[in-house]
Design a protein around this motif. Structure first.
Motif, PDB file in Angstrom:
ATOM      1  N   SER A  52       1.094  -0.840  -0.355  1.00  0.00           N
ATOM      2  CA  SER A  52       0.267  -0.393  -0.661  1.00  0.00           C
ATOM      3  C   SER A  52       0.606   1.591   0.116  1.00  0.00           C
ATOM      4  CB  SER A  52      -1.261   0.101   1.145  1.00  0.00           C
ATOM      5  OG  SER A  52      -0.505  -0.251   2.107  1.00  0.00           O
ATOM      6  N   GLN A  53       2.084   1.203   0.772  1.00  0.00           N
ATOM      7  CA  GLN A  53       3.277   2.625   0.538  1.00  0.00           C
ATOM      8  C   GLN A  53       3.226   3.040  -0.519  1.00  0.00           C
ATOM      9  OE1 GLN A  53       5.291   0.864   4.181  1.00  0.00           O
ATOM     10  NE2 GLN A  53       5.104   3.110   5.387  1.00  0.00           N
ATOM     11  N   ARG A  54       3.809   1.285  -1.658  1.00  0.00           N
ATOM     12  CA  ARG A  54       4.096   1.519  -2.810  1.00  0.00           C
ATOM     13  C   ARG A  54       3.686   2.168  -3.617  1.00  0.00           C
ATOM     14  NH1 ARG A  54       7.232  -3.242  -1.862  1.00  0.00           N
ATOM     15  NH2 ARG A  54       5.489  -4.404  -2.661  1.00  0.00           N
ATOM     16  N   ILE A  55       1.823   1.821  -3.108  1.00  0.00           N
ATOM     17  CA  ILE A  55       0.816   2.705  -4.441  1.00  0.00           C
ATOM     18  C   ILE A  55       0.950   3.381  -4.370  1.00  0.00           C
ATOM     19  CG2 ILE A  55      -1.822   2.153  -4.594  1.00  0.00           C
ATOM     20  CD1 ILE A  55      -1.541  -0.475  -3.917  1.00  0.00           C
ATOM     21  N   CYS A  56       0.455   4.446  -2.400  1.00  0.00           N
ATOM     22  CA  CYS A  56       1.183   5.774  -2.337  1.00  0.00           C
ATOM     23  C   CYS A  56       2.013   6.942  -3.323  1.00  0.00           C
ATOM     24  CB  CYS A  56       0.454   5.616  -0.808  1.00  0.00           C
ATOM     25  SG  CYS A  56      -0.983   5.088  -0.225  1.00  0.00           S
ATOM     26  N   SER A  57       2.866   5.494  -2.768  1.00  0.00           N
ATOM     27  CA  SER A  57       4.254   6.872  -3.545  1.00  0.00           C
ATOM     28  C   SER A  57       4.278   7.304  -4.975  1.00  0.00           C
ATOM     29  CB  SER A  57       5.701   5.515  -3.392  1.00  0.00           C
ATOM     30  OG  SER A  57       5.378   5.646  -1.492  1.00  0.00           O
ATOM     31  N   ARG A  58       3.409   6.493  -5.731  1.00  0.00           N
ATOM     32  CA  ARG A  58       2.758   6.495  -6.921  1.00  0.00           C
ATOM     33  C   ARG A  58       2.457   7.912  -7.311  1.00  0.00           C
ATOM     34  NH1 ARG A  58       1.337   0.468  -8.035  1.00  0.00           N
ATOM     35  NH2 ARG A  58       2.390  -0.181  -7.695  1.00  0.00           N
ATOM     36  N   TYR A  59       1.478   8.483  -6.187  1.00  0.00           N
ATOM     37  CA  TYR A  59       1.272   9.662  -6.711  1.00  0.00           C
ATOM     38  C   TYR A  59       1.167  10.974  -5.829  1.00  0.00           C
ATOM     39  CZ  TYR A  59      -1.220   5.723  -8.984  1.00  0.00           C
ATOM     40  OH  TYR A  59      -1.968   4.788 -10.161  1.00  0.00           O
ATOM     41  N   PRO A  60       1.162  11.992  -6.232  1.00  0.00           N
ATOM     42  CA  PRO A  60       1.593  13.383  -5.606  1.00  0.00           C
ATOM     43  C   PRO A  60       0.382  13.377  -4.454  1.00  0.00           C
ATOM     44  CG  PRO A  60       0.380  14.095  -6.884  1.00  0.00           C
ATOM     45  CD  PRO A  60       0.993  12.552  -7.178  1.00  0.00           C
ATOM     46  N   ALA A  67      -9.588   5.611  -8.789  1.00  0.00           N
ATOM     47  CA  ALA A  67     -10.499   5.215  -7.868  1.00  0.00           C
ATOM     48  C   ALA A  67     -10.105   3.593  -7.635  1.00  0.00           C
ATOM     49  CB  ALA A  67     -11.882   5.177  -8.367  1.00  0.00           C
ATOM     50  N   LYS A  68      -9.541   3.276  -8.241  1.00  0.00           N
ATOM     51  CA  LYS A  68      -9.278   1.811  -8.410  1.00  0.00           C
ATOM     52  C   LYS A  68      -7.789   1.298  -7.322  1.00  0.00           C
ATOM     53  CE  LYS A  68      -6.043   0.967 -12.032  1.00  0.00           C
ATOM     54  NZ  LYS A  68      -6.286  -0.252 -13.809  1.00  0.00           N
ATOM     55  N   ILE A  70      -6.922   3.795  -4.821  1.00  0.00           N
ATOM     56  CA  ILE A  70      -7.266   3.751  -3.482  1.00  0.00           C
ATOM     57  C   ILE A  70      -8.417   2.308  -3.202  1.00  0.00           C
ATOM     58  CG2 ILE A  70      -9.267   5.212  -2.630  1.00  0.00           C
ATOM     59  CD1 ILE A  70      -8.659   7.667  -3.988  1.00  0.00           C
ATOM     60  N   GLN A  71      -9.137   2.028  -3.572  1.00  0.00           N
ATOM     61  CA  GLN A  71     -10.036   1.157  -3.409  1.00  0.00           C
ATOM     62  C   GLN A  71      -8.932   0.032  -2.735  1.00  0.00           C
ATOM     63  OE1 GLN A  71     -13.356   0.638  -2.507  1.00  0.00           O
ATOM     64  NE2 GLN A  71     -13.064  -0.893  -1.853  1.00  0.00           N
ATOM     65  N   LYS A  72      -8.156  -0.240  -3.650  1.00  0.00           N
ATOM     66  CA  LYS A  72      -7.202  -1.339  -3.227  1.00  0.00           C
ATOM     67  C   LYS A  72      -6.137  -0.949  -1.732  1.00  0.00           C
ATOM     68  CE  LYS A  72      -4.135  -4.595  -4.662  1.00  0.00           C
ATOM     69  NZ  LYS A  72      -4.143  -6.187  -4.602  1.00  0.00           N
ATOM     70  N   VAL A  73      -5.659   0.468  -2.112  1.00  0.00           N
ATOM     71  CA  VAL A  73      -4.825   0.010  -0.529  1.00  0.00           C
ATOM     72  C   VAL A  73      -6.382   0.418   0.553  1.00  0.00           C
ATOM     73  CG1 VAL A  73      -3.684   2.570   0.906  1.00  0.00           C
ATOM     74  CG2 VAL A  73      -3.246   2.448  -1.340  1.00  0.00           C
ATOM     75  N   MET A  74      -7.581   0.552   0.712  1.00  0.00           N
ATOM     76  CA  MET A  74      -8.256  -0.039   1.495  1.00  0.00           C
ATOM     77  C   MET A  74      -8.244  -1.235   1.988  1.00  0.00           C
ATOM     78  SD  MET A  74     -10.786   3.409   0.812  1.00  0.00           S
ATOM     79  CE  MET A  74     -12.598   2.621   2.234  1.00  0.00           C
ATOM     80  N   GLU A  75      -8.165  -1.862   0.744  1.00  0.00           N
ATOM     81  CA  GLU A  75      -8.724  -4.044   1.086  1.00  0.00           C
ATOM     82  C   GLU A  75      -7.639  -3.691   1.976  1.00  0.00           C
ATOM     83  OE1 GLU A  75     -11.854  -4.403  -2.933  1.00  0.00           O
ATOM     84  OE2 GLU A  75      -9.434  -4.578  -2.962  1.00  0.00           O
ATOM     85  N   LEU A  76      -6.463  -3.656   1.563  1.00  0.00           N
ATOM     86  CA  LEU A  76      -5.028  -4.128   2.214  1.00  0.00           C
ATOM     87  C   LEU A  76      -5.260  -3.821   3.700  1.00  0.00           C
ATOM     88  CD1 LEU A  76      -2.352  -2.945  -0.931  1.00  0.00           C
ATOM     89  CD2 LEU A  76      -3.358  -5.749  -0.459  1.00  0.00           C
TER      90      LEU A  76
END
Length: 215
Positions: A52-60, A67-68, A70-76
């Protein structure tokens, strides 16, 4: 760390450098960043990111995330939540108050800065207003009267609806990214700063009708 690499890449590309040269410079920059942390094994874990940190780090910012994602991070993060042995229940709001009041947080308890390894706290006033008349931060939302706002009274404390509200707040405190992905709020339970029972006591402090939060 990945975020720093991402920002560096954007800057280098913006300078008109080729991708190969950009990759090389990024690797050199990351090497320099890592050297300072590698010298102390206590901080080596900081170089590792979970998915989830890797996903968040891709965006400013979260506003820039698809949306997908964001949903992935919430599910993890929802999957990573652990509940107390006996499930959701009313804990001890006075014990929760001690954790909320403590400025130590995970920094002192986990990173070795305390001479008492068992010290723990939420440092919650750094970001929130919680009790009337007590100063607090405004980075996070005000939690004053939190239980009242959820409509929790002594008469409905043990109804299924109230238990569900407790669970929602528990999820936020235990792993904030399950509700507010990529936010600045610490993931207290996920990182082991607070136990499930600690989190339950904090939730009780925030919601219980007898707690000063709701006076």
């Amino acid at each position: 760390m990945k975020r720093a690499g991402f920002i560096l890449t954007v800057l280098l590309v913006g300078m008109g450098l080729g991708q190969a040269q950009t990759d090389k410079l990024e690797q050199e920059a990351m090497k320099i960043l890592k050297e300072g942390l590698d010298k102390n094994p206590q901080f080596a874990w900081k170089l590792q990111q979970d998915e989830s940190q890797r996903i968040c780090s891709r965006y400013p910012s979260r506003e820039k995330m698809p949306a997908k994602e964001i949903q992935k991070v919430m599910e993890l993060n929802a999957k990573a939540i652990q509940y107390p042995q006996w499930g959701i229940y009313w804990g001890d709001w006075k014990e929760g108050q001690k954790i909320v009041d403590s400025p130590r947080g995970g920094r002192y308890a986990t990173y070795g800065f305390s001479d008492k390894p068992t010290d723990k706290g939420g440092n919650c006033y750094a970001c929130h207003l919680i009790e009337k008349g007590k100063p607090g931060g405004t980075m996070g939302p005000s939690l004053t009267g939190y239980g009242k706002r959820y409509g929790i009274t002594k008469e409905n404390m043990n109804t299924p609806e109230t238990i569900e509200k407790q669970k929602t707040v528990y999820n936020i405190v235990y792993n904030s990214w399950s509700v507010f992905p990529c936010s600045a709020m610490p993931r207290f339970g996920y990182h082991g700063v607070l136990s499930p029972e600690d989190v339950m006591n904090v939730v009780t402090f925030l919601l219980h009708p007898d707690s000063p939060v709701n006076k």
